[in-house]
Design a protein around this motif. Structure first.
Motif, PDB file in Angstrom:
ATOM      1  N   THR A 175      30.298  56.795  35.238  1.00 29.83           N
ATOM      2  CA  THR A 175      31.430  57.697  35.077  1.00 29.83           C
ATOM      3  C   THR A 175      31.164  58.995  35.834  1.00 29.83           C
ATOM      4  OG1 THR A 175      30.488  58.690  33.062  1.00 29.83           O
ATOM      5  CG2 THR A 175      31.937  56.795  32.756  1.00 29.83           C
ATOM      6  N   GLY A 176      32.236  59.766  36.034  1.00 30.44           N
ATOM      7  CA  GLY A 176      32.098  61.140  36.505  1.00 30.44           C
ATOM      8  C   GLY A 176      31.673  61.322  37.945  1.00 30.44           C
ATOM      9  N   VAL A 177      32.147  60.474  38.854  1.00 28.56           N
ATOM     10  CA  VAL A 177      31.768  60.619  40.255  1.00 28.56           C
ATOM     11  C   VAL A 177      32.985  60.915  41.140  1.00 28.56           C
ATOM     12  CG1 VAL A 177      30.738  59.473  42.258  1.00 28.56           C
ATOM     13  CG2 VAL A 177      29.696  59.193  40.005  1.00 28.56           C
ATOM     14  N   SER A 178      33.960  60.017  41.180  1.00 30.61           N
ATOM     15  CA  SER A 178      35.070  60.194  42.128  1.00 30.61           C
ATOM     16  C   SER A 178      35.936  61.404  41.790  1.00 30.61           C
ATOM     17  CB  SER A 178      35.928  58.927  42.193  1.00 30.61           C
ATOM     18  OG  SER A 178      36.586  58.687  40.964  1.00 30.61           O
ATOM     19  N   GLY A 179      35.982  61.784  40.504  1.00 30.82           N
ATOM     20  CA  GLY A 179      36.778  62.943  40.125  1.00 30.82           C
ATOM     21  C   GLY A 179      36.267  64.240  40.706  1.00 30.82           C
ATOM     22  N   TRP A 180      34.998  64.256  41.068  1.00 28.36           N
ATOM     23  CA  TRP A 180      34.392  65.454  41.666  1.00 28.36           C
ATOM     24  C   TRP A 180      34.179  65.278  43.167  1.00 28.36           C
ATOM     25  CZ3 TRP A 180      34.856  68.683  37.848  1.00 28.36           C
ATOM     26  CH2 TRP A 180      34.675  68.246  36.526  1.00 28.36           C
ATOM     27  N   LYS A 181      34.590  64.124  43.688  1.00 22.60           N
ATOM     28  CA  LYS A 181      34.454  63.820  45.126  1.00 22.60           C
ATOM     29  C   LYS A 181      33.012  63.948  45.605  1.00 22.60           C
ATOM     30  CE  LYS A 181      39.221  65.066  46.155  1.00 22.60           C
ATOM     31  NZ  LYS A 181      40.154  65.863  46.967  1.00 22.60           N
ATOM     32  N   THR A 182      32.085  63.340  44.855  1.00 23.40           N
ATOM     33  CA  THR A 182      30.674  63.432  45.212  1.00 23.40           C
ATOM     34  C   THR A 182      30.119  62.111  45.750  1.00 23.40           C
ATOM     35  OG1 THR A 182      30.125  62.976  42.892  1.00 23.40           O
ATOM     36  CG2 THR A 182      30.175  65.278  43.563  1.00 23.40           C
ATOM     37  N   LEU A 183      30.978  61.102  45.913  1.00 26.14           N
ATOM     38  CA  LEU A 183      30.509  59.788  46.365  1.00 26.14           C
ATOM     39  C   LEU A 183      30.403  59.774  47.884  1.00 26.14           C
ATOM     40  CD1 LEU A 183      29.872  56.997  45.051  1.00 26.14           C
ATOM     41  CD2 LEU A 183      32.188  56.321  45.668  1.00 26.14           C
ATOM     42  N   ASP A 184      29.206  59.450  48.417  1.00 25.09           N
ATOM     43  CA  ASP A 184      29.059  59.297  49.858  1.00 25.09           C
ATOM     44  C   ASP A 184      28.744  57.835  50.173  1.00 25.09           C
ATOM     45  OD1 ASP A 184      26.378  58.952  49.188  1.00 25.09           O
ATOM     46  OD2 ASP A 184      25.719  60.860  50.012  1.00 25.09           O
ATOM     47  N   GLU A 185      28.606  57.525  51.456  1.00 23.77           N
ATOM     48  CA  GLU A 185      28.415  56.124  51.861  1.00 23.77           C
ATOM     49  C   GLU A 185      27.154  55.530  51.266  1.00 23.77           C
ATOM     50  OE1 GLU A 185      30.362  53.934  53.311  1.00 23.77           O
ATOM     51  OE2 GLU A 185      31.914  55.476  53.281  1.00 23.77           O
ATOM     52  N   ARG A 186      26.093  56.316  51.243  1.00 20.95           N
ATOM     53  CA  ARG A 186      24.827  55.821  50.708  1.00 20.95           C
ATOM     54  C   ARG A 186      24.962  55.458  49.230  1.00 20.95           C
ATOM     55  NH1 ARG A 186      19.683  59.710  51.280  1.00 20.95           N
ATOM     56  NH2 ARG A 186      18.349  58.905  49.625  1.00 20.95           N
ATOM     57  N   MET A 187      25.647  56.309  48.500  1.00 24.11           N
ATOM     58  CA  MET A 187      25.848  56.061  47.076  1.00 24.11           C
ATOM     59  C   MET A 187      26.840  54.921  46.871  1.00 24.11           C
ATOM     60  SD  MET A 187      25.144  56.929  43.992  1.00 24.11           S
ATOM     61  CE  MET A 187      25.872  56.789  42.360  1.00 24.11           C
ATOM     62  N   ARG A 188      27.869  54.871  47.692  1.00 26.80           N
ATOM     63  CA  ARG A 188      28.910  53.851  47.542  1.00 26.80           C
ATOM     64  C   ARG A 188      28.331  52.451  47.624  1.00 26.80           C
ATOM     65  NH1 ARG A 188      32.186  55.999  50.740  1.00 26.80           N
ATOM     66  NH2 ARG A 188      33.590  56.960  49.247  1.00 26.80           N
ATOM     67  N   SER A 189      27.388  52.255  48.534  1.00 28.87           N
ATOM     68  CA  SER A 189      26.780  50.929  48.672  1.00 28.87           C
ATOM     69  C   SER A 189      25.932  50.584  47.460  1.00 28.87           C
ATOM     70  CB  SER A 189      25.933  50.859  49.945  1.00 28.87           C
ATOM     71  OG  SER A 189      24.840  51.757  49.866  1.00 28.87           O
ATOM     72  N   GLY A 190      25.371  51.602  46.818  1.00 24.65           N
ATOM     73  CA  GLY A 190      24.529  51.354  45.659  1.00 24.65           C
ATOM     74  C   GLY A 190      25.294  50.940  44.426  1.00 24.65           C
ATOM     75  N   VAL A 191      26.539  51.415  44.311  1.00 26.70           N
ATOM     76  CA  VAL A 191      27.314  51.140  43.089  1.00 26.70           C
ATOM     77  C   VAL A 191      28.456  50.157  43.338  1.00 26.70           C
ATOM     78  CG1 VAL A 191      26.793  53.395  42.079  1.00 26.70           C
ATOM     79  CG2 VAL A 191      28.861  53.120  43.461  1.00 26.70           C
ATOM     80  N   LYS A 192      28.456  49.495  44.470  1.00 31.48           N
ATOM     81  CA  LYS A 192      29.628  48.669  44.822  1.00 31.48           C
ATOM     82  C   LYS A 192      29.899  47.547  43.824  1.00 31.48           C
ATOM     83  CE  LYS A 192      26.853  45.983  48.117  1.00 31.48           C
ATOM     84  NZ  LYS A 192      26.677  45.654  49.548  1.00 31.48           N
ATOM     85  N   GLU A 193      28.860  47.083  43.110  1.00 31.18           N
ATOM     86  CA  GLU A 193      29.059  46.022  42.130  1.00 31.18           C
ATOM     87  C   GLU A 193      29.415  46.556  40.750  1.00 31.18           C
ATOM     88  OE1 GLU A 193      29.103  42.998  43.228  1.00 31.18           O
ATOM     89  OE2 GLU A 193      28.416  43.604  45.226  1.00 31.18           O
ATOM     90  N   LEU A 194      29.394  47.870  40.579  1.00 25.73           N
ATOM     91  CA  LEU A 194      29.619  48.454  39.258  1.00 25.73           C
ATOM     92  C   LEU A 194      30.972  49.161  39.192  1.00 25.73           C
ATOM     93  CD1 LEU A 194      26.112  50.092  38.677  1.00 25.73           C
ATOM     94  CD2 LEU A 194      27.003  48.055  37.530  1.00 25.73           C
ATOM     95  N   PRO A 195      31.665  49.068  38.062  1.00 24.48           N
ATOM     96  CA  PRO A 195      32.942  49.769  37.928  1.00 24.48           C
ATOM     97  C   PRO A 195      32.752  51.229  37.548  1.00 24.48           C
ATOM     98  CG  PRO A 195      32.510  48.520  35.928  1.00 24.48           C
ATOM     99  CD  PRO A 195      31.379  48.208  36.888  1.00 24.48           C
ATOM    100  N   GLU A 196      33.625  52.086  38.073  1.00 21.62           N
ATOM    101  CA  GLU A 196      33.671  53.459  37.588  1.00 21.62           C
ATOM    102  C   GLU A 196      34.632  53.476  36.403  1.00 21.62           C
ATOM    103  OE1 GLU A 196      33.685  57.968  39.196  1.00 21.62           O
ATOM    104  OE2 GLU A 196      35.172  56.664  40.117  1.00 21.62           O
TER     105      GLU A 196
END
Length: 303
Positions: free
Chosen positions: A55-76
């Motif tokens: 939780t609490g990532v896209s609402g603050w616009k803190t997701l970058d490409e490196r992080m995006r690949s790490g959480v791609k299998e997990l739901p926000e």
């Protein structure tokens, strides 16, 4: 014959979480983390398969490409702070969060409010100042969280290896800095125009700045992340401004605001156009803190 039970503890594990001791009979299997830096701590320990979301990532616009690949299998599960219903609805058994990192003192989500639903909470060490006394922030805060997560999830060997690697990398880098150089006066500009939101004595950038050979001009501000008056910033005259980049206002816009405001014209950092930008995930406790120190040192000294 008794079959091996997988990653279960041989015995229960107890860790210190702010002013509480928390005992885990078995490693969590349905964890949720809040915020980008806490989520990266889970990922760097290889715990994605023990998570049901974040939780609490896209609402603050803190997701970058490196992080995006790490959480791609997990739901926000929530763009900002989750509700109790979100955590319960996900059948979570563990919530890794902090005070003002997914929980508010007196708010809906607390360790006590989640306990009846079988959700145990581990609190980010940096945030403990909101619920009690703590020492000034240091890199040990981040190491402590990795170490405790290692114990909680029965991956202590991996946690200790990561910590040793970070410590060695930082020690090697620190040895290259000039120990005789006068520490540069730095101001952390997170956000806000009328009054700036900044890092005080207990917020991670203070430790990062010191490791890079500087000193936070708000080092004596007995707060973690909080607002101050611009008058104090002008009076303390920072030689460099560290901008935290996230949200709707870009780092460039924050820099332009300071450069164009006549009230700041005599600040050394403004006169010399000395700004260093840290991404939010670098400036908050987590695996990118060593990179952040190097980035600050480059901005301070050209190392």
């Amino acid at each position: 014959m008794t079959l091996a039970a997988g990653p279960l503890f041989a015995q229960s594990v107890t860790v210190q979480s702010c002013n509480r001791q928390v005992t885990f009979e078995t490693p969590p299997q349905a964890a949720i983390s809040n915020d980008v830096n806490l989520t990266e701590m889970m990922l760097v320990l290889g715990l994605a398969d023990r998570m049901v979301g974040y939780t609490g990532v896209s609402g603050w616009k803190t997701l970058d490409e490196r992080m995006r690949s790490g959480v791609k299998e997990l739901p926000e599960l929530a763009e900002r702070y989750p509700t109790k219903e979100v955590l319960i609805g996900a059948d979570a058994d563990f919530y890794f969060a902090g005070w003002n990192y997914g929980m508010k003192v007196g708010g809906e989500i607390t360790p006590e409010s989640l306990a009846p639903f079988g959700i145990q909470v581990y609190e980010l060490s940096e945030s403990c100042i909101f619920v009690g006394d703590k020492d000034k922030v240091s890199m040990e805060d981040m190491y402590r969280d990795l170490r405790n997560l290692g114990k909680i999830f029965s991956v202590s060997d991996k946690a200790e290896a990561l910590i040793s690697g970070y410590q060695a990398e930082l020690a090697s880098f620190s040895a290259e800095l000039d120990p005789t150089a006068e520490p540069l006066r730095a101001f952390v500009y997170d956000s806000g125009e009328k009054t700036p939101f900044t890092a005080g004595r207990y917020a991670m950038p203070t430790a990062l700045i010191e490791a890079a050979g500087g000193v936070n001009i708000m080092d004596d501000f007995e707060k973690s992340w909080a607002t101050v008056g611009w008058e104090a910033v002008v009076e303390r005259n920072p030689e460099v401004v560290v901008i935290i980049n996230y949200g709707d206002v870009t780092a460039e816009q924050k820099r332009d605001f300071m450069l164009s405001n006549p009230a700041f014209a005599e600040i050394d950092a403004v006169k010399n156009n000395r700004f260093v930008t840290l991404e939010y995930v670098e400036a908050t406790p987590g695996p990118r803190n060593i990179e952040a120190v190097k980035k600050l040192a480059q901005g301070f000294w050209g190392n």
